[in-house]
Design a protein around this motif. Structure first.
Motif, PDB file in Angstrom:
ATOM      1  N   THR A  18       0.852  -1.179   0.000  1.00 34.26           N
ATOM      2  CA  THR A  18       0.000   0.000   0.000  1.00 34.26           C
ATOM      3  C   THR A  18       0.887   1.227   0.000  1.00 34.26           C
ATOM      4  N   ARG A  19       0.694   2.089  -0.996  1.00 31.97           N
ATOM      5  CA  ARG A  19       1.481   3.315  -1.089  1.00 31.97           C
ATOM      6  C   ARG A  19       0.527   4.494  -0.941  1.00 31.97           C
ATOM      7  N   PHE A  20       0.913   5.479  -0.156  1.00 33.86           N
ATOM      8  CA  PHE A  20       0.109   6.671   0.051  1.00 33.86           C
ATOM      9  C   PHE A  20       0.772   7.849  -0.635  1.00 33.86           C
ATOM     10  N   PHE A  21      -0.043   8.718  -1.178  1.00 30.35           N
ATOM     11  CA  PHE A  21       0.435  10.007  -1.651  1.00 30.35           C
ATOM     12  C   PHE A  21      -0.287  11.023  -0.783  1.00 30.35           C
ATOM     13  N   LEU A  22       0.440  11.775  -0.021  1.00 29.94           N
ATOM     14  CA  LEU A  22      -0.153  12.710   0.924  1.00 29.94           C
ATOM     15  C   LEU A  22       0.307  14.118   0.594  1.00 29.94           C
ATOM     16  N   ALA A  23      -0.644  15.030   0.534  1.00 31.84           N
ATOM     17  CA  ALA A  23      -0.327  16.437   0.305  1.00 31.84           C
ATOM     18  C   ALA A  23      -1.021  17.255   1.378  1.00 31.84           C
ATOM     19  N   ALA A  24      -0.327  18.172   1.952  1.00 35.93           N
ATOM     20  CA  ALA A  24      -0.896  19.015   2.985  1.00 35.93           C
ATOM     21  C   ALA A  24      -0.944  20.453   2.487  1.00 35.93           C
ATOM     22  N   PHE A  25      -1.964  21.178   2.915  1.00 34.49           N
ATOM     23  CA  PHE A  25      -2.104  22.567   2.518  1.00 34.49           C
ATOM     24  C   PHE A  25      -2.783  23.309   3.664  1.00 34.49           C
ATOM     25  N   PRO A  26      -2.688  24.638   3.693  1.00 33.47           N
ATOM     26  CA  PRO A  26      -3.230  25.409   4.822  1.00 33.47           C
ATOM     27  C   PRO A  26      -4.721  25.139   5.023  1.00 33.47           C
ATOM     28  N   ARG A  27      -5.070  24.826   6.240  1.00 37.09           N
ATOM     29  CA  ARG A  27      -6.454  24.488   6.571  1.00 37.09           C
ATOM     30  C   ARG A  27      -7.401  25.658   6.310  1.00 37.09           C
ATOM     31  N   ASN A  28      -6.956  26.880   6.516  1.00 31.54           N
ATOM     32  CA  ASN A  28      -7.847  28.030   6.344  1.00 31.54           C
ATOM     33  C   ASN A  28      -8.346  28.161   4.906  1.00 31.54           C
ATOM     34  N   VAL A  29      -7.561  27.726   3.930  1.00 31.90           N
ATOM     35  CA  VAL A  29      -7.982  27.772   2.530  1.00 31.90           C
ATOM     36  C   VAL A  29      -9.135  26.800   2.306  1.00 31.90           C
ATOM     37  N   ALA A  30      -8.963  25.567   2.768  1.00 38.41           N
ATOM     38  CA  ALA A  30     -10.019  24.555   2.610  1.00 38.41           C
ATOM     39  C   ALA A  30     -11.256  24.939   3.412  1.00 38.41           C
ATOM     40  N   ASP A  31     -11.060  25.419   4.642  1.00 43.95           N
ATOM     41  CA  ASP A  31     -12.203  25.803   5.475  1.00 43.95           C
ATOM     42  C   ASP A  31     -12.996  26.942   4.846  1.00 43.95           C
ATOM     43  N   ALA A  32     -12.309  27.927   4.276  1.00 43.00           N
ATOM     44  CA  ALA A  32     -12.996  29.048   3.632  1.00 43.00           C
ATOM     45  C   ALA A  32     -13.804  28.567   2.432  1.00 43.00           C
ATOM     46  N   LEU A  33     -13.241  27.655   1.661  1.00 43.08           N
ATOM     47  CA  LEU A  33     -13.947  27.110   0.511  1.00 43.08           C
ATOM     48  C   LEU A  33     -15.193  26.342   0.949  1.00 43.08           C
ATOM     49  N   ILE A  34     -15.066  25.520   1.959  1.00 44.53           N
ATOM     50  CA  ILE A  34     -16.210  24.740   2.447  1.00 44.53           C
ATOM     51  C   ILE A  34     -17.282  25.663   3.006  1.00 44.53           C
ATOM     52  N   ARG A  35     -16.894  26.699   3.748  1.00 40.02           N
ATOM     53  CA  ARG A  35     -17.889  27.665   4.275  1.00 40.02           C
ATOM     54  C   ARG A  35     -18.645  28.341   3.131  1.00 40.02           C
ATOM     55  N   ALA A  36     -17.913  28.738   2.088  1.00 42.72           N
ATOM     56  CA  ALA A  36     -18.563  29.397   0.947  1.00 42.72           C
ATOM     57  C   ALA A  36     -19.541  28.456   0.255  1.00 42.72           C
ATOM     58  N   LEU A  37     -19.152  27.218   0.073  1.00 41.91           N
ATOM     59  CA  LEU A  37     -20.043  26.244  -0.556  1.00 41.91           C
ATOM     60  C   LEU A  37     -21.296  26.012   0.284  1.00 41.91           C
ATOM     61  N   ARG A  38     -21.120  25.890   1.580  1.00 43.10           N
ATOM     62  CA  ARG A  38     -22.279  25.658   2.462  1.00 43.10           C
ATOM     63  C   ARG A  38     -23.221  26.855   2.466  1.00 43.10           C
ATOM     64  N   ARG A  39     -22.666  28.057   2.437  1.00 41.97           N
ATOM     65  CA  ARG A  39     -23.530  29.255   2.374  1.00 41.97           C
ATOM     66  C   ARG A  39     -24.339  29.282   1.078  1.00 41.97           C
ATOM     67  N   ALA A  40     -23.789  28.700   0.038  1.00 43.76           N
ATOM     68  CA  ALA A  40     -24.492  28.633  -1.244  1.00 43.76           C
ATOM     69  C   ALA A  40     -25.458  27.450  -1.287  1.00 43.76           C
ATOM     70  N   GLY A  41     -25.535  26.711  -0.184  1.00 39.32           N
ATOM     71  CA  GLY A  41     -26.449  25.574  -0.127  1.00 39.32           C
ATOM     72  C   GLY A  41     -25.883  24.300  -0.725  1.00 39.32           C
ATOM     73  N   ILE A  42     -24.583  24.253  -0.934  1.00 34.50           N
ATOM     74  CA  ILE A  42     -23.939  23.078  -1.518  1.00 34.50           C
ATOM     75  C   ILE A  42     -23.199  22.343  -0.407  1.00 34.50           C
ATOM     76  N   ARG A  43     -23.453  21.048  -0.316  1.00 37.82           N
ATOM     77  CA  ARG A  43     -22.777  20.231   0.695  1.00 37.82           C
ATOM     78  C   ARG A  43     -21.713  19.373   0.007  1.00 37.82           C
ATOM     79  N   PRO A  44     -20.457  19.797   0.079  1.00 37.97           N
ATOM     80  CA  PRO A  44     -19.402  19.014  -0.574  1.00 37.97           C
ATOM     81  C   PRO A  44     -19.224  17.665   0.127  1.00 37.97           C
ATOM     82  N   TYR A  45     -19.030  16.624  -0.664  1.00 39.93           N
ATOM     83  CA  TYR A  45     -18.795  15.314  -0.064  1.00 39.93           C
ATOM     84  C   TYR A  45     -17.466  14.722  -0.505  1.00 39.93           C
ATOM     85  N   ILE A  46     -16.822  15.341  -1.477  1.00 39.71           N
ATOM     86  CA  ILE A  46     -15.520  14.844  -1.915  1.00 39.71           C
ATOM     87  C   ILE A  46     -14.705  16.028  -2.433  1.00 39.71           C
TER      88      ILE A  46
END
Length: 187
Positions: A18-46
């Protein structure tokens, strides 16, 4: 660290390994994107990083993928159908025609190949390794042909692994197709 970042990973299984490819990025970027999507009524699942999604679309054991858009471009090196090296470079803020961006893209692809080869001396990338382009270069075929001439390797458009209706430009949605393949088998 992962505690202060979001992470995207892909798991690849091969012959009991089993080989993993892991990438990390600033959480605030992902959190801001998810908040914007939820405000638009979109529930991201992937979610996924665009370069990883693009790597998933290719069914070649060794290849280079170049994805260029107006403000950035990505270079991915695939070995054994796994991403080994991913580089994303931002381009200047002003909109510049592709012809003017091409020398920078070519230089960075060349630099990426040299970097990869310096740490993979036992199996370096050579002129037989195909390069696939997607994004803006697809719209201007002479641009990626000049890339092929400069780098001396076969260059073609990244093929879509999915059938699509006639007239549908899969290139425009290649990242989305790769995201869909995160849950669908390639076959």
């Amino acid at each position: 660290t992962l505690s202060s970042s979001s992470a995207a990973s892909d798991v690849y299984k091969r012959q009991g390994e089993t080989r993993f490819f892991l990438a990390a990025f600033p959480r605030n970027v992902a959190d801001a994107l998810i908040r914007a999507l939820r405000r638009a009524g979109i529930r991201p699942y992937i979610m996924d990083l665009a370069p990883l999604a693009l790597c998933r679309t290719l069914d070649k054991p060794r290849a280079i993928i170049v994805h260029a858009k107006l403000d950035h471009f990505d270079v991915m090196v695939m070995e054994d159908r796994l991403p080994q090296l991913i580089r994303r470079l931002s381009l200047p803020g002003e909109v510049v025609p592709l012809a003017e961006r091409l020398p920078a893209i070519t230089e960075e692809v060349d630099r990426t190949i040299a970097f990869y080869n310096s740490s993979h001396k036992e199996k370096p990338l050579d002129s037989a390794v195909p390069m696939f382009v997607c994004g803006d270069p697809v719209q201007v075929p002479e641009s990626w042909q000049s890339l092929a001439d400069k780098l001396k390797c076969p260059v073609s458009i990244l093929p879509s692994p999915m059938e699509s209706p006639e007239g549908f430009d899969a290139n425009e949605y290649m990242v989305n197709i790769g995201l869909a393949l995160k849950q669908l088998p390639l076959d």
